[in-house]
Design a protein around this motif. Structure first.
Motif, PDB file in Angstrom:
ATOM      1  N   PRO A  15       0.821  -1.212   0.000  1.00 60.18           N
ATOM      2  CA  PRO A  15       0.000   0.000   0.000  1.00 60.18           C
ATOM      3  C   PRO A  15       0.853   1.259   0.000  1.00 60.18           C
ATOM      4  O   PRO A  15       1.922   1.303   0.596  1.00 60.18           O
ATOM      5  N   ARG A  16       0.390   2.249  -0.693  1.00 60.58           N
ATOM      6  CA  ARG A  16       1.049   3.555  -0.745  1.00 60.58           C
ATOM      7  C   ARG A  16       0.272   4.542   0.132  1.00 60.58           C
ATOM      8  O   ARG A  16       0.107   5.699  -0.223  1.00 60.58           O
ATOM      9  N   SER A  88      -3.208  -1.831  -2.197  1.00 61.56           N
ATOM     10  CA  SER A  88      -3.074  -0.400  -2.472  1.00 61.56           C
ATOM     11  C   SER A  88      -4.421   0.193  -2.898  1.00 61.56           C
ATOM     12  O   SER A  88      -4.520   1.388  -3.120  1.00 61.56           O
TER      13      SER A  88
END
Length: 160
Positions: A15-16, A88
């Protein structure tokens, strides 16, 4: 093949974003429990008003649907932070999981319909499951949202 399947459901483990704040998850869970119980109650009242033969139906007792609603919302509330950690695109995945879980929870409703329970009462139960999914999804993803990456974290992530 496994990698392709994971990419189809956006299961990328990278994940960002930052996790939702734990306190926000707890507050969203509490709000969701309250909202779902109110929605259930209103749907039972409407169901009994429209389908008068369902008055007093066993599964329309608060003690019957209340405990199951609370358990379901707690499970969904625990799932939200997990989903935000493994993808993400957490809202995308959580929405689809909510659909799958709702369809799965309709199976017992269809079974009791098959076993002879009144169709109008079962229809109300199915609408209750749908309402629980809508309330829970929205309160969790909006009440305990993912957070953007901090600037320092962003540059560190970009360089890796």
């Amino acid at each position: 093949m496994l990698k392709k399947a994971a990419s189809l459901v956006h299961l990328d483990f990278s994940p960002r974003h930052r996790q939702p704040l734990p306190g926000r998850v707890v507050l969203a869970a509490i709000a969701s429990i309250a909202g779902c119980l109110v929605a259930d109650f209103i749907l039972v009242v409407i169901g009994e008003a429209i389908f008068s033969a369902t008055k007093g139906y066993t599964h329309f007792r608060f003690s019957d649907y209340g405990k199951l609603t609370v358990i379901g919302v707690i499970i969904a509330s625990a799932a939200w932070p997990i989903v935000t950690r493994v993808t993400s695109a957490p809202r995308w995945l959580f929405f689809r999981l909510a659909i799958v879980v709702t369809l799965f929870l309709w199976l017992p409703d269809l079974y009791i319909l098959y076993r002879g329970q009144p169709g109008d009462a079962v229809a109300v139960l199915m609408v209750m499951h749908l309402a629980i999914a809508l309330v829970t999804y929205n309160l969790l993803v909006h009440g305990a949202p993912i957070r953007p990456v901090r600037r320092a974290e962003h540059s560190r992530l970009s360089s890796s």
